[in-house]
Motif scaffolding. Structure first.
Motif, PDB file in Angstrom:
ATOM      1  N   ILE A   1      24.050  -4.559  99.491  1.00  0.00           N
ATOM      2  CA  ILE A   1      23.636  -5.971  99.285  1.00  0.00           C
ATOM      3  C   ILE A   1      24.611  -6.803  98.681  1.00  0.00           C
ATOM      4  O   ILE A   1      25.413  -6.366  97.653  1.00  0.00           O
TER       5      ILE A   1
ATOM      6  N   VAL B   1      18.859   0.289  93.736  1.00  0.00           N
ATOM      7  CA  VAL B   1      19.926  -0.393  93.892  1.00  0.00           C
ATOM      8  C   VAL B   1      20.824   0.271  93.039  1.00  0.00           C
ATOM      9  O   VAL B   1      20.421   0.563  91.883  1.00  0.00           O
TER      10      VAL B   1
ATOM     11  N   THR C   1      20.294 -11.513  99.369  1.00  0.00           N
ATOM     12  CA  THR C   1      19.338 -11.927  98.379  1.00  0.00           C
ATOM     13  C   THR C   1      19.231 -13.412  99.195  1.00  0.00           C
ATOM     14  O   THR C   1      20.197 -13.784 100.102  1.00  0.00           O
TER      15      THR C   1
ATOM     16  N   HIS D   1      16.448   0.063  90.326  1.00  0.00           N
ATOM     17  CA  HIS D   1      17.731  -0.524  90.239  1.00  0.00           C
ATOM     18  C   HIS D   1      18.354  -0.026  89.004  1.00  0.00           C
ATOM     19  O   HIS D   1      17.836  -0.219  87.708  1.00  0.00           O
TER      20      HIS D   1
ATOM     21  N   ILE E   1      26.010  -2.527  95.199  1.00  0.00           N
ATOM     22  CA  ILE E   1      26.382  -3.937  95.079  1.00  0.00           C
ATOM     23  C   ILE E   1      27.429  -3.563  93.956  1.00  0.00           C
ATOM     24  O   ILE E   1      27.214  -3.366  92.660  1.00  0.00           O
TER      25      ILE E   1
ATOM     26  N   ASP F   1      12.035  -9.337  92.851  1.00  0.00           N
ATOM     27  CA  ASP F   1      12.303  -8.705  91.660  1.00  0.00           C
ATOM     28  C   ASP F   1      11.131  -9.190  90.496  1.00  0.00           C
ATOM     29  O   ASP F   1      10.877 -10.249  90.389  1.00  0.00           O
TER      30      ASP F   1
ATOM     31  N   VAL G   1      24.611 -11.261  96.725  1.00  0.00           N
ATOM     32  CA  VAL G   1      23.984 -12.172  96.519  1.00  0.00           C
ATOM     33  C   VAL G   1      24.505 -13.367  97.569  1.00  0.00           C
ATOM     34  O   VAL G   1      25.653 -13.505  97.758  1.00  0.00           O
TER      35      VAL G   1
ATOM     36  N   LYS H   1      11.066  -5.200  92.867  1.00  0.00           N
ATOM     37  CA  LYS H   1      12.018  -4.230  92.428  1.00  0.00           C
ATOM     38  C   LYS H   1      11.967  -4.542  90.719  1.00  0.00           C
ATOM     39  O   LYS H   1      11.692  -5.456  90.352  1.00  0.00           O
TER      40      LYS H   1
ATOM     41  N   GLY I   1      15.828 -12.245  94.385  1.00  0.00           N
ATOM     42  CA  GLY I   1      16.571 -11.547  93.307  1.00  0.00           C
ATOM     43  C   GLY I   1      16.235 -12.564  92.202  1.00  0.00           C
ATOM     44  O   GLY I   1      16.244 -13.803  92.297  1.00  0.00           O
ATOM     45  N   ASP I   2      15.967 -11.954  90.793  1.00  0.00           N
ATOM     46  CA  ASP I   2      16.063 -12.745  89.660  1.00  0.00           C
ATOM     47  C   ASP I   2      17.340 -13.524  89.267  1.00  0.00           C
ATOM     48  O   ASP I   2      17.404 -14.181  88.601  1.00  0.00           O
ATOM     49  N   SER I   3      18.198 -13.079  90.080  1.00  0.00           N
ATOM     50  CA  SER I   3      19.686 -13.890  89.988  1.00  0.00           C
ATOM     51  C   SER I   3      19.455 -15.223  90.446  1.00  0.00           C
ATOM     52  O   SER I   3      20.366 -16.271  90.180  1.00  0.00           O
TER      53      SER I   3
ATOM     54  N   LEU J   1      16.115  -9.658  99.416  1.00  0.00           N
ATOM     55  CA  LEU J   1      15.742  -9.590  98.114  1.00  0.00           C
ATOM     56  C   LEU J   1      15.640 -10.859  97.300  1.00  0.00           C
ATOM     57  O   LEU J   1      16.586 -11.673  97.389  1.00  0.00           O
TER      58      LEU J   1
ATOM     59  N   GLU K   1      23.983  -0.705  91.062  1.00  0.00           N
ATOM     60  CA  GLU K   1      25.115  -2.112  90.792  1.00  0.00           C
ATOM     61  C   GLU K   1      26.120  -1.611  89.657  1.00  0.00           C
ATOM     62  O   GLU K   1      25.967  -1.159  88.703  1.00  0.00           O
TER      63      GLU K   1
HETATM   64  O1  KIV Z   1      18.835 -10.245  91.309  1.00  0.00           O
HETATM   65  C1  KIV Z   1      19.472  -9.879  92.301  1.00  0.00           C
HETATM   66  O2  KIV Z   1      19.881 -10.674  93.009  1.00  0.00           O
HETATM   67  C2  KIV Z   1      19.935  -8.418  92.235  1.00  0.00           C
HETATM   68  C3  KIV Z   1      20.809  -8.275  93.160  1.00  0.00           C
HETATM   69  C4  KIV Z   1      22.202  -8.477  92.639  1.00  0.00           C
HETATM   70  C5  KIV Z   1      20.766  -6.695  93.603  1.00  0.00           C
HETATM   71  O3  KIV Z   1      19.114  -7.727  91.381  1.00  0.00           O
END
Ligand code: KIV
Length: 269
Positions: free
Chosen positions: A218, A185, A28, A142, A208, A88, A220, A118, A48-50, A46, A187
């Motif tokens: 993948i 993905v 990410t 995902h 992940i 995301d 983070v 994603k 990511g929405d993380s 990515l 997870e």
């Molecule tokens: O939001 C994110 O970082 C993710 C990854 C953990 C795959 O979806």
């Protein structure tokens, strides 16, 4: 006169063609400067929405707004030139209907310049995935532990601990593959289930906390760099940036306080 645009970035078909081949490297990234470093090694990046939890201190990804994803997506696209950029779709921007999903996915792609989106969910999202792909929007799926559904799942729990739940996960994987997703993905999923899914579907699986047998992996970025005080158990920490940043900040604070901070003649060269 038409202008021929040279494509330098990895493309969706190139990533899809890596099924069963050389493992796909991905991380990410949320900003231009880390993305520029990651770009040298990653096949795709990515956004990511993380980022809601990692960068903005949220308790889950549920509160992440679309505009925030677009802002970080733009930064990552600007900072990179080689990797495919996947952004995301945040919670609430695609589940309602295929038409709503298209409107928001198109906004993400137009405003960020990313190459794919994603979204989370298996069988239940199959119709939406087909709708998007048929209209020019490449989709990475995902499944397994899907953080946007953590309230329904009762937290962030590894999936597939009971073998009788495997059929449903396999069904999800096959549904997104048949719907036209170019990769998926996996997870937080027990190792043998992730390996089985990888063997049984035609698109690359990106693990992940899943299995080394996945077609790619993948993580983070901030987790693997050691920037977060807490990281999930499955994350191998490759750097110690948290303590390194703290040491630098402490040194600076000490220099300011004891007036040994360099004067203008030493700072500006
Ligand atoms: O939001 C994110 O970082 C993710 C990854 C953990 C795959 O979806």
């Amino acid at each position: 006169m038409s202008k021929q645009v040279k494509i330098r970035r990895n493309t969706v078909p190139q990533i899809a063609a890596r099924k069963g081949g050389e493992p796909i490297v991905s991380l990410t990234s949320y900003h231009a400067h880390t993305a520029a470093i990651v770009d040298k090694y990653a096949d795709f990046i990515l956004v990511g929405d993380s980022l809601g939890m990692v960068m903005h201190g949220m308790e889950s990804t549920v509160g992440v707004p679309l505009d925030l994803m677009i802002m970080h997506g733009k930064a990552v696209v600007r900072g990179t030139e080689k990797a495919l950029i996947v952004v995301d779709m945040p919670f609430g921007t695609y589940e309602e209907s295929p038409a709503v999903a298209f409107r928001n996915a198109a906004k993400i792609m137009k405003e960020t310049g990313c190459g794919a989106v994603k979204l989370e969910g298996g069988k239940r999202m199959a119709e939406t995935i087909t709708f998007l792909v048929e209209r020019g929007i490449p989709v990475m799926a995902h499944i397994g532990l899907t953080p946007q559904s953590s309230h329904v799942m009762g937290g962030f729990k590894t999936q597939g601990r009971e073998e009788d739940s495997w059929a449903a996960h396999l069904e999800d994987a096959k549904a997104v593959s048949e719907a036209g997703a170019f990769s998926v993905v996996l997870e937080g999923m027990v190792e043998p289930l992730a390996a089985k899914i990888t063997k049984e579907i035609d698109i690359p699986t990106i693990g992940i906390g899943a299995s080394a047998d996945c077609d790619g992996q993948i993580l983070v970025l901030e987790d693997m760099l050691g920037l977060n005080e807490w990281t999930p158990k499955f994350v191998k920490v490759y750097g110690d940036l948290g303590p390194a940043i703290e040491r630098a900040v402490e040194k600076y604070a000490d220099e300011v306080k004891d007036r040994s901070f360099p004067g203008e003649d030493q700072v500006y060269r």
